[in-house]
Motif scaffolding. Sequence first.
Motif, mmCIF file in Angstrom:
data_model
loop_
_atom_site.group_PDB
_atom_site.id
_atom_site.type_symbol
_atom_site.label_atom_id
_atom_site.label_comp_id
_atom_site.label_asym_id
_atom_site.label_seq_id
_atom_site.Cartn_x
_atom_site.Cartn_y
_atom_site.Cartn_z
ATOM 1 N N LYS A 42 -8.699 -11.349 8.433
ATOM 2 C CA LYS A 42 -8.146 -10.010 8.633
ATOM 3 C C LYS A 42 -9.219 -8.958 8.415
ATOM 4 C CE LYS A 42 -6.320 -10.284 3.962
ATOM 5 N NZ LYS A 42 -5.118 -10.317 3.149
ATOM 6 N N PRO A 76 -9.976 -4.760 7.538
ATOM 7 C CA PRO A 76 -9.292 -3.671 6.835
ATOM 8 C C PRO A 76 -8.376 -2.938 7.820
ATOM 9 C CG PRO A 76 -11.646 -3.627 6.386
ATOM 10 C CD PRO A 76 -11.426 -4.621 7.486
ATOM 11 N N ALA A 81 -8.286 0.896 4.319
ATOM 12 C CA ALA A 81 -7.999 0.150 3.093
ATOM 13 C C ALA A 81 -7.914 -1.335 3.390
ATOM 14 C CB ALA A 81 -6.683 0.635 2.490
ATOM 15 N N ALA A 82 -8.091 -2.130 2.347
ATOM 16 C CA ALA A 82 -7.938 -3.578 2.486
ATOM 17 C C ALA A 82 -6.487 -3.890 2.824
ATOM 18 C CB ALA A 82 -8.345 -4.275 1.198
ATOM 19 N N LEU A 83 -6.292 -4.829 3.714
ATOM 20 C CA LEU A 83 -4.947 -5.255 4.095
ATOM 21 C C LEU A 83 -4.490 -6.293 3.079
ATOM 22 C CD1 LEU A 83 -2.775 -4.888 6.248
ATOM 23 C CD2 LEU A 83 -3.810 -6.772 7.492
ATOM 24 N N GLU A 84 -3.379 -6.038 2.403
ATOM 25 C CA GLU A 84 -2.907 -6.891 1.320
ATOM 26 C C GLU A 84 -2.053 -8.063 1.795
ATOM 27 O OE1 GLU A 84 -0.939 -4.101 -1.217
ATOM 28 O OE2 GLU A 84 -2.788 -2.998 -1.618
ATOM 29 N N MET A 85 -1.644 -8.064 3.055
ATOM 30 C CA MET A 85 -0.765 -9.115 3.578
ATOM 31 C C MET A 85 -1.467 -10.472 3.578
ATOM 32 S SD MET A 85 0.670 -7.101 6.948
ATOM 33 C CE MET A 85 1.243 -8.602 7.706
ATOM 34 N N THR A 86 -0.718 -11.533 3.265
ATOM 35 C CA THR A 86 -1.241 -12.893 3.373
ATOM 36 C C THR A 86 -0.474 -13.699 4.405
ATOM 37 O OG1 THR A 86 0.186 -13.608 1.549
ATOM 38 C CG2 THR A 86 -2.075 -12.929 0.989
ATOM 39 N N MET A 89 0.842 -1.163 0.000
ATOM 40 C CA MET A 89 0.000 0.000 0.000
ATOM 41 C C MET A 89 0.896 1.238 0.000
ATOM 42 S SD MET A 89 -2.392 1.586 3.065
ATOM 43 C CE MET A 89 -3.254 0.102 3.373
#
Length: 67
Positions: A39, A41, A20-25, A1
Amino acid sequence: MLVNLSDVFSSEGKTVTITAALEMTTFASKLGEFSIVEKSPITLFLSNIGTGKARIEGHAELVFDTS
């Protein structure tokens, strides 16, 4: 981000909130790497605290797979 701080730096005392959406996996730490199974946001609170200074605080909730 990527977060553009130019709006925050426009005036001293200015505060901006971003969700925002959390992009971590996955999450990595000294204890190992863990998959994220749930998760929320992420909410970031950005504040101008003086010339060339910003405070960035955030909040997100994560559930890890520890098996």
